[in-house]
Design a protein around this motif. Structure first.
Motif, PDB file in Angstrom:
ATOM      1  N   LYS A 104       0.826  -1.208   0.000  1.00 12.11           N
ATOM      2  CA  LYS A 104       0.000   0.000   0.000  1.00 12.11           C
ATOM      3  C   LYS A 104       0.863   1.262   0.000  1.00 12.11           C
ATOM      4  N   GLU A 105       1.824   1.316  -0.914  1.00  8.44           N
ATOM      5  CA  GLU A 105       2.728   2.464  -1.018  1.00  8.44           C
ATOM      6  C   GLU A 105       2.911   2.869  -2.474  1.00  8.44           C
ATOM      7  N   TYR A 106       3.079   4.193  -2.699  1.00 11.38           N
ATOM      8  CA  TYR A 106       3.477   4.695  -4.010  1.00 11.38           C
ATOM      9  C   TYR A 106       4.995   4.601  -4.113  1.00 11.38           C
ATOM     10  N   VAL A 107       5.483   4.188  -5.262  1.00 10.88           N
ATOM     11  CA  VAL A 107       6.924   3.992  -5.459  1.00 10.88           C
ATOM     12  C   VAL A 107       7.362   4.758  -6.701  1.00 10.88           C
ATOM     13  N   PHE A 108       8.438   5.520  -6.567  1.00  6.98           N
ATOM     14  CA  PHE A 108       8.962   6.341  -7.662  1.00  6.98           C
ATOM     15  C   PHE A 108      10.265   5.782  -8.210  1.00  6.98           C
ATOM     16  N   GLY A 109      10.503   6.039  -9.489  1.00  3.31           N
ATOM     17  CA  GLY A 109      11.798   5.758 -10.084  1.00  3.31           C
ATOM     18  C   GLY A 109      12.759   6.883  -9.748  1.00  3.31           C
ATOM     19  N   GLN A 110      14.006   6.722 -10.174  1.00  7.66           N
ATOM     20  CA  GLN A 110      15.040   7.696  -9.844  1.00  7.66           C
ATOM     21  C   GLN A 110      15.004   8.928 -10.738  1.00  7.66           C
ATOM     22  N   GLY A 111      14.207   8.893 -11.806  1.00  7.02           N
ATOM     23  CA  GLY A 111      14.066  10.059 -12.675  1.00  7.02           C
ATOM     24  C   GLY A 111      14.963  10.010 -13.905  1.00  7.02           C
ATOM     25  N   THR A 112      14.499  10.647 -14.972  1.00  6.43           N
ATOM     26  CA  THR A 112      15.284  10.838 -16.190  1.00  6.43           C
ATOM     27  C   THR A 112      15.375  12.341 -16.459  1.00  6.43           C
ATOM     28  N   LYS A 113      16.591  12.824 -16.568  1.00  7.82           N
ATOM     29  CA  LYS A 113      16.805  14.258 -16.795  1.00  7.82           C
ATOM     30  C   LYS A 113      16.866  14.549 -18.292  1.00  7.82           C
ATOM     31  N   LEU A 114      15.951  15.381 -18.755  1.00  7.72           N
ATOM     32  CA  LEU A 114      15.906  15.761 -20.168  1.00  7.72           C
ATOM     33  C   LEU A 114      16.399  17.195 -20.325  1.00  7.72           C
ATOM     34  N   THR A 115      17.388  17.378 -21.189  1.00  5.41           N
ATOM     35  CA  THR A 115      17.894  18.702 -21.519  1.00  5.41           C
ATOM     36  C   THR A 115      17.712  18.927 -23.017  1.00  5.41           C
ATOM     37  N   VAL A 116      17.057  20.024 -23.365  1.00  2.00           N
ATOM     38  CA  VAL A 116      16.815  20.360 -24.771  1.00  2.00           C
ATOM     39  C   VAL A 116      17.606  21.619 -25.106  1.00  2.00           C
TER      40      VAL A 116
END
Length: 242
Positions: A120-132
């Motif tokens: 019963k928990e929300y779990v996040f990934g570590q993220g992807t950094k996008l630079t344009v």
């Protein structure tokens, strides 16, 4: 719930859970007009949707969309829609976010999230950094500040490089007397300004004796193909002590 999301995302940590959400690649750098793709694996979760969020440094996370392997198309958050943003799935656990015709304002960190019903928990990934980037982007504007008079009374002092640029992500480096510096550097995350530009502060810890010997220090900031640099040394930067 937004407060919880902000805390979780800012800390860049996942809750302690059975599943592990992983994202790849960690960094994407594109030119204006290209297409960004980023992948997310939900680990052991097979019955929950993949949700994607966009976060500009210093800002709150924005909900982009939700996709599930049973959906015919994603469900979108306010301000986001197809065909600019879309999502596909390769399996019950593998999802992809696709951003078409990227612009500078798409530069951000994108997080994948799911719900693990077993704990019963929300779990996040570590993220992807996008630079344009684009050739029309102005180069970063730099200001370098010398050590304060109070600092110069001790053995250690700090130089500060303030960079103002049009996107949140840049590469900052320092050199001393022409040689790269690899330690004593602390660089902040970008902070968006009222005029929609971003500011980053980078601090370099130096020996007061080196400053007094008139060693030349250089702050260099790169944004795509654009690079700005600013030098500073004691003789060209009078202080109260001189």
């Amino acid at each position: 719930m937004l407060g919880t999301l902000c805390t979780l995302i800012t800390a860049l940590t996942c809750v302690s859970a059975v599943t592990l959400v992983t994202q790849k690649p960690p960094v994407v750098t594109l030119r204006r007009g290209e297409t960004a793709t980023m992948d997310c694996n939900l680990g052991t979760v097979t019955n929950s949707a993949a949700r994607w969020y966009k976060q500009i440094p210093g800002g709150v996370p924005q909900y982009i969309l939700r996709n599930h392997h049973s959906y015919s198309s994603p469900s979108y958050g306010s301000g986001f829609s197809s065909p600019k943003f879309t999502s596909t799935h390769q399996s019950q656990t593998d999802y992809r976010l696709i951003i078409s015709t990227v612009e500078e304002r798409d530069s951000a960190v994108y997080y994948c999230q799911t719900y693990d019903s077993s704990v019963k928990e929300y779990v996040f990934g570590q993220g992807t950094k996008l630079t344009v980037t684009s050739s029309s982007l102005p180069p970063p504007v730099l200001t370098v500040f010398p050590p304060s008079s109070a600092e110069l009374q001790s053995n250690k002092a700090s130089l500060v490089c303030l960079s103002t640029q049009s996107v949140p992500f840049v590469d900052v480096s320092w050199s001393a007397a022409g040689s790269p510096v690899s330690s004593g550097i602390s660089t902040s995350t970008a902070v968006q300004q009222p005029d929609q530009t971003f500011q980053i502060s980078s601090y370099l810890s130096i020996q007061t004796s080196d400053w007094n010997m008139d060693k030349v220090y250089t702050c260099r900031v790169s944004l795509g193909s654009q690079t700005s640099e600013k030098t500073i040394n004691k003789s060209h930067c009078p202080t109260e002590d001189q």
